[in-house]
Design an enzyme around this catalytic site. Sequence first.
Site, PDB file in Angstrom:
ATOM      1  N   HIS A 187      10.760   4.279  -2.404  1.00  0.00           N
ATOM      2  CA  HIS A 187      10.001   3.780  -1.261  1.00  0.00           C
ATOM      3  C   HIS A 187       9.751   2.280  -1.402  1.00  0.00           C
ATOM      4  O   HIS A 187       9.964   1.509  -0.483  1.00  0.00           O
ATOM      5  CB  HIS A 187       8.679   4.564  -1.182  1.00  0.00           C
ATOM      6  N   LYS A 223      15.178   3.922 -10.361  1.00  0.00           N
ATOM      7  CA  LYS A 223      14.055   4.189  -9.447  1.00  0.00           C
ATOM      8  C   LYS A 223      14.022   3.139  -8.332  1.00  0.00           C
ATOM      9  O   LYS A 223      13.901   3.490  -7.156  1.00  0.00           O
ATOM     10  CB  LYS A 223      12.721   4.201 -10.219  1.00  0.00           C
ATOM     11  N   ASP A 277       0.876  -1.172   0.000  1.00  0.00           N
ATOM     12  CA  ASP A 277       0.000   0.000   0.000  1.00  0.00           C
ATOM     13  C   ASP A 277       0.910   1.217   0.000  1.00  0.00           C
ATOM     14  O   ASP A 277       1.845   1.315   0.808  1.00  0.00           O
ATOM     15  CB  ASP A 277      -0.939   0.039   1.199  1.00  0.00           C
ATOM     16  N   PHE A 330       4.819   5.046 -13.250  1.00  0.00           N
ATOM     17  CA  PHE A 330       3.355   5.088 -13.324  1.00  0.00           C
ATOM     18  C   PHE A 330       2.846   6.165 -12.365  1.00  0.00           C
ATOM     19  O   PHE A 330       3.639   6.820 -11.680  1.00  0.00           O
ATOM     20  CB  PHE A 330       2.750   3.707 -12.979  1.00  0.00           C
TER      21      PHE A 330
HETATM   22  P1  ITT Z   1      -3.419  -2.288  -5.408  1.00  0.00           P
HETATM   23  O1  ITT Z   1      -4.178  -1.846  -4.189  1.00  0.00           O
HETATM   24  O2  ITT Z   1      -4.156  -3.294  -6.221  1.00  0.00           O
HETATM   25  O3  ITT Z   1      -2.015  -2.709  -5.083  1.00  0.00           O
HETATM   26  P2  ITT Z   1      -3.590   0.505  -6.135  1.00  0.00           P
HETATM   27  O4  ITT Z   1      -3.092   1.309  -7.310  1.00  0.00           O
HETATM   28  O5  ITT Z   1      -5.030   0.679  -5.756  1.00  0.00           O
HETATM   29  O6  ITT Z   1      -3.250  -1.036  -6.400  1.00  0.00           O
HETATM   30  P3  ITT Z   1      -2.744   1.732  -3.651  1.00  0.00           P
HETATM   31  O7  ITT Z   1      -4.089   1.735  -3.035  1.00  0.00           O
HETATM   32  O8  ITT Z   1      -1.570   1.313  -2.814  1.00  0.00           O
HETATM   33  O9  ITT Z   1      -2.658   0.792  -4.923  1.00  0.00           O
HETATM   34  O10 ITT Z   1      -2.483   3.185  -4.244  1.00  0.00           O
HETATM   35  C1  ITT Z   1      -1.218   3.555  -4.576  1.00  0.00           C
HETATM   36  C2  ITT Z   1      -1.277   4.771  -5.475  1.00  0.00           C
HETATM   37  O11 ITT Z   1      -0.234   5.666  -5.070  1.00  0.00           O
HETATM   38  C3  ITT Z   1      -0.983   4.384  -6.904  1.00  0.00           C
HETATM   39  O12 ITT Z   1      -2.163   4.076  -7.604  1.00  0.00           O
HETATM   40  C4  ITT Z   1      -0.276   5.627  -7.411  1.00  0.00           C
HETATM   41  O13 ITT Z   1      -1.209   6.598  -7.759  1.00  0.00           O
HETATM   42  C5  ITT Z   1       0.475   6.125  -6.190  1.00  0.00           C
HETATM   43  N1  ITT Z   1       1.844   5.587  -6.154  1.00  0.00           N
HETATM   44  C6  ITT Z   1       2.335   4.648  -5.303  1.00  0.00           C
HETATM   45  N2  ITT Z   1       3.608   4.351  -5.602  1.00  0.00           N
HETATM   46  C7  ITT Z   1       3.921   5.094  -6.669  1.00  0.00           C
HETATM   47  C8  ITT Z   1       5.080   5.217  -7.453  1.00  0.00           C
HETATM   48  O14 ITT Z   1       6.153   4.475  -7.226  1.00  0.00           O
HETATM   49  N3  ITT Z   1       5.065   6.079  -8.481  1.00  0.00           N
HETATM   50  C9  ITT Z   1       3.970   6.817  -8.748  1.00  0.00           C
HETATM   51  N4  ITT Z   1       2.832   6.752  -8.071  1.00  0.00           N
HETATM   52  C10 ITT Z   1       2.792   5.897  -7.023  1.00  0.00           C
END
Ligand code: ITT
Length: 198
Positions: free
Chosen positions: A181, A176, A70, A153
């Site tokens: 993180h 990256k 998450d 992304f």
């Molecule tokens: P899952 O729950 O299925 O894993 P999700 O996209 O819904 O997929 P999250 O609830 O963890 O996942 O939301 C994470 C969001 O934070 C993700 O959709 C991106 O918009 C942002 N994010 C997280 N890590 C990122 C990264 O490395 N680069 C860019 N955006 C990131």
Amino acid sequence: MRRIVFATGNAGKMKEIKEILSDMDAEVVSMKDAGIAVDIEENGKTFEENAVIKAKAVAALTEDAVLADDSGLEVDYLNGEPGVYSARYMGEDTSYLIKNQAILDRLAGVPKEQRTARFVCAIAAALPDGNVLVTRETIEGYIGEKPAGSNGFGYDPIFYVDEFGCSTAELTEEQKNRISHRGKALRAMKEKLRQYGF
Ligand code: ITT
């Protein structure tokens, strides 16, 4: 070889995860490749809580060990928004072209010192013996003046890092993963999992 199911439906995350975990003595498969489809309500208040919710929900449907990620973007000038709502910010189906521009607009005229931000990543493991492990890491950066780059992304095109002086969407996946993180949280999780025989 042992199998680990990664509880994510986000293809951008999965690509990075597979690369970061490629040296593990286990086969890492996505939820989709494991044939698991489940809609999980991410109602936790923190990244850690949501990672555990996802890992446990999928662990209930498989004998394999399950990992979940998450993560999100915290912008200091926006009091930590979008935070745990990063995927849902302006609606799950809104394009990142629009979401990224909206954040840039909200920061219009704000000087660099006040544009600080970070990506946060919590990784949870739900193991077949019932043990649950969690790691959490961040990468500090700032919101640039304009989007740049097409790698990565989500919010990568507007998240800039001083080390490279560019956005994380302008880094190679290897660059990256080394500083991100997600790279740091997954490497910390690999260490913990080693103690459990993985
Ligand atoms: P899952 O729950 O299925 O894993 P999700 O996209 O819904 O997929 P999250 O609830 O963890 O996942 O939301 C994470 C969001 O934070 C993700 O959709 C991106 O918009 C942002 N994010 C997280 N890590 C990122 C990264 O490395 N680069 C860019 N955006 C990131």
